[in-house]
Design an enzyme around this catalytic site. Structure first.
Site, PDB file in Angstrom:
ATOM      1  N   ASP A  25       9.276  -0.326   4.862  1.00 42.71           N
ATOM      2  CA  ASP A  25       8.708  -1.438   4.088  1.00 42.71           C
ATOM      3  C   ASP A  25       7.772  -2.166   5.041  1.00 42.71           C
ATOM      4  O   ASP A  25       8.208  -2.876   5.943  1.00 42.71           O
ATOM      5  CB  ASP A  25       9.866  -2.348   3.621  1.00 42.71           C
ATOM      6  CG  ASP A  25       9.369  -3.625   2.951  1.00 42.71           C
ATOM      7  OD1 ASP A  25       8.144  -3.811   2.821  1.00 42.71           O
ATOM      8  OD2 ASP A  25      10.226  -4.446   2.561  1.00 42.71           O
ATOM      9  N   LYS A  87      -1.410  -7.447   6.574  1.00 36.84           N
ATOM     10  CA  LYS A  87      -1.395  -6.741   5.285  1.00 36.84           C
ATOM     11  C   LYS A  87      -2.448  -7.310   4.329  1.00 36.84           C
ATOM     12  O   LYS A  87      -2.991  -6.594   3.502  1.00 36.84           O
ATOM     13  CB  LYS A  87       0.000  -6.866   4.678  1.00 36.84           C
ATOM     14  CG  LYS A  87       0.270  -5.957   3.499  1.00 36.84           C
ATOM     15  CD  LYS A  87       1.739  -6.012   3.157  1.00 36.84           C
ATOM     16  CE  LYS A  87       2.065  -5.230   1.912  1.00 36.84           C
ATOM     17  NZ  LYS A  87       3.515  -5.227   1.650  1.00 36.84           N
ATOM     18  N   ASP A 210      10.194 -10.592  -6.980  1.00 39.27           N
ATOM     19  CA  ASP A 210      10.096 -10.462  -5.520  1.00 39.27           C
ATOM     20  C   ASP A 210       9.542 -11.752  -4.921  1.00 39.27           C
ATOM     21  O   ASP A 210       8.344 -12.024  -4.998  1.00 39.27           O
ATOM     22  CB  ASP A 210       9.178  -9.258  -5.213  1.00 39.27           C
ATOM     23  CG  ASP A 210       8.996  -9.016  -3.714  1.00 39.27           C
ATOM     24  OD1 ASP A 210       9.406  -9.875  -2.907  1.00 39.27           O
ATOM     25  OD2 ASP A 210       8.438  -7.961  -3.354  1.00 39.27           O
TER      26      ASP A 210
END
Ligand code: AMP
Length: 627
Positions: A25, A87, A210
């Site tokens: 992840d 990211k 999430d």
């Protein structure tokens, strides 16, 4: 994101040939690596017992590259050289950045126009986000190989569901740079669903909620006949556990009636104390926010869980609005959701769980560690892709779907969708196109991604040319365009003129990508503007038809004016001018009407031209020669 199960009889190797495979992840704030050990998925901790590796990389003075917690410590004192949240920059250009976190760095861009993949300027040179991510991946690979005692066969790496082609490609490049064999890129909500074994069910509709440290994502997945489809997605790239810390920090600041703004170090102390209090409040009914300011001076304040709930309710409500929006987009009622899966450490807050339970009438699935669930799902998938036998002996592959439709620009700036959104991948689809003009020997192909009808509203992925088409009349060439999307969602396009065999090919590697928010908003605007798009399509089509007819009649007049008397010629000329003028406007019905009128008015002329052509062809020939 879809999971497609393919049985692979006889593929599983014997236990002694078990291959080492991991799930990774690669998160915005933290990253994890997991594997299957003794038939159970588990995250692999570092030598200090911590599974989460902060996604931080410092390009230090001595030429060293420091990764994780040790790098994070320098976020304050060496900000320009300590990269966090990389990211957010994957597959992006400087022109794409609207993010305030970007303000912390200095960027360069190879192409100079701000559109190529960006690089971050550090004391060790200009570093691409791919290189930064590869350092994080290398650290996880090293950890896995040391723990498992062998070389890794491969890894499944998770990406947000709506990462586009460029962002996925960048992630895959980072993994390859880290020396990892990428077995598959897997969407994060899909991985969470797999961790809970939802892919083993016959069918169902699931909502993945999430809430991480700094980002919030919600996705609705529908499982039918082994395929998970994304029905809707929403989120906020700037909402997470950190915002809950901030409301507690403000409460303390106000209670202490501090008069001066805090120094960066004081602010960091207060944020850490607020975060600790927040986490305590997930299990206790009260907590103390305590800050030691140094020089023997400290402050503290007690907060009850009730107070915390009151202060942070607006943040929870914000996430619930997104949840309701996804339900509306998916045209579902809350009671049609079969299960809610929790992902991200911030979902440990009891009032978040209670709010979800009150909407869905059932407790969310929370038996797994929400920080680890995505990595665990990826590990299960990696184990299967590596060909290792799973506990139930039923080995299957999961296939994803592409998040946005892929297509080609056609005449009039329209988009012909070739691979529709949510198609399971890998997939190959072909479509035939033809030339628009007589004698056309080259064709420009423009590859697009998006749901809208007009090319200008979709994302341009690539342009390429097919040259060397033999001259033919308009519409005679047969150009077969094939779109191929591999298992990681990466696209290649080929064009072939079938009568001559002329070929052109491109692997789509766009220089920049779309953000999840952008993709969600593109989908949103595709739904919202469906009727405007239909009108735009109708207008563009009407213009294409009108232009083709104007060109044809103008050409005919130039060649065979002699077949008409003056009145007839003048009438056709004025109708052509009228249609040309209308085609510049936006009334598609008027354009269609005038096109039909000109078509009718020129039918007789076309007939006379045909007669003339036939007479010419027959001139001087005997019946024998003709029959
Ligand atoms: P992640 O990005 O998934 O690592 O999420 C980290 C976020 O989860 C941070 O904001 C943490 O403070 C939060 N978090 C971790 N544990 C808890 C807890 N027990 N209660 C509330 N929030 C938590």
């Amino acid at each position: 994101m879809a999971l497609f199960q393919i049985s692979e009889p006889g593929e599983s190797p014997e236990p002694h040939t078990r291959r080492l495979a991991v799930g990774i992840d690669l998160g915005t704030t933290n990253s994890l690596v997991a594997t299957i050990r003794n038939a159970v998925p588990e995250c692999l901790p570092d030598s200090d017992g911590r599974a989460m590796l902060p996604s931080a990389v410092q390009y230090a003075e001595d030429g060293e590259i420091v990764v994780g917690g040790a790098a994070l410590k320098h976020r304050g004192d060496d900000a320009l050289n300590t990269i966090t949240s990389v990211k957010r920059f994957m597959g992006r250009s400087v022109a794409d950045l609207r993010d305030e976190s970007a303000a912390r760095y200095q960027f360069t861009t190879p192409s100079g126009d701000g559109k190529g993949q960006l690089k971050i300027t550090t004391r060790q040179g200009a570093i691409s986000p791919i290189e930064v991510s590869s350092e994080i991946l290398k650290a996880l690979k090293r950890r896995a190989e040391e723990t498992l005692g062998g070389e890794l066969y491969g890894a499944v790496i998770t990406v947000p569901a709506y990462f586009d082609d460029a962002q996925r490609q960048a992630t895959k490049d980072a993994a390859q740079l880290a020396g990892l064999n990428v077995l598959r890129l897997l969407n994060e909500p899909t991985a969470a669903a797999v961790a809970y074994g939802l892919d083993q069910k016959a069918e169902g509709t699931f909502l993945i909620y999430d809430l991480g440290g700094g980002t919030f994502d919600v996705s609705i997945l529908r499982l039918t006949r082994g395929v998970f489809e994304v029905l809707a997605t929403a989120g906020d790239t700037h909402l997470g556990g950190d915002d809950f810390d901030a409301v507690l920090a403000k409460y303390a600041f106000d209670t202490w009636a501090l008069t001066r703004a805090l120094s960066p170090a004081g602010q960091a102390n207060l944020s850490a104390a607020a975060r600790a209090a927040k986490e305590t409040l997930s299990t206790e009914t009260s907590a103390t926010i305590k800050v030691n300011w140094g020089c023997g001076f400290d402050s503290s304040v007690d907060v009850s869980r009730e107070k915390f709930v009151e202060l942070s309710q607006p943040l929870v409500d914000k996430t619930l609005s997104a949840v309701k929006r996804t339900l509306r987009d998916a045209k579902l009622k809350a009671n049609e959701i079969d299960g809610v899966v929790l992902v991200g450490g911030a979902t440990r807050m009891p009032h978040v769980r209670a709010a979800l339970e009150s909407i869905f009438g059932k407790a969310p699935l929370a038996t797994m560690n929400p920080d680890e669930v995505v990595a665990l799902g990826a590990a299960i998938q990696a184990d299967q892709l590596a060909g290792n036998k799973t506990g139930d002996g039923d080995s299957h592959l999961l296939l994803d779907v592409i998040p946005l439709s892929l297509g080609m620009e056609t005449m009039g700036g329209l988009v012909e969708k070739i691979v529709p959104r949510n198609s399971t991948i890998p997939v190959a689809k072909a479509q035939e196109f033809t030339t628009f003009k007589d004698g056309q020997t080259a064709m420009a192909l423009h590859v697009l991604q998006g749901e809208r009808e007009l090319a200008s509203d979709c994302r341009s992925l690539a342009r390429f040319e097919l040259r060397g088409i033999p001259p033919m009349v308009a519409g005679a060439a047969r150009i077969r365009v094939t779109f191929q999307v591999d298992a990681d969602g990466l696209l290649s396009v080929a064009a072939l003129e079938t009568t001559s065999g002329v070929r052109a090919e491109v692997t789509v590697k766009p220089s920049y990508g779309l953000g999840d928010g952008e993709i969600a908003s593109m989908l949103q605007s595709a739904y919202a503007s469906a009727s405007t798009d239909m009108q735009a399509r109708a207008l563009a089509e009407a213009r294409v038809d009108a232009t083709a007819l104007v060109q044809a009649v103008t050409q005919a007049l130039a060649e065979d004016r002699a077949l008409l008397n003056d009145n007839e010629a003048a009438a056709l000329t004025s109708q052509i001018a009228f249609l040309k003028q209308l085609a510049e406007g936006s009334d598609h019905r008027a354009i269609v009407r005038a096109t039909e009128d000109l078509n009718r008015a020129s039918t007789d002329f076309a007939g006379r031209r045909m007669d003339k052509a036939v007479k010419k062809a027959l001139a001087g020939k005997t019946l024998d020669q003709i029959v």
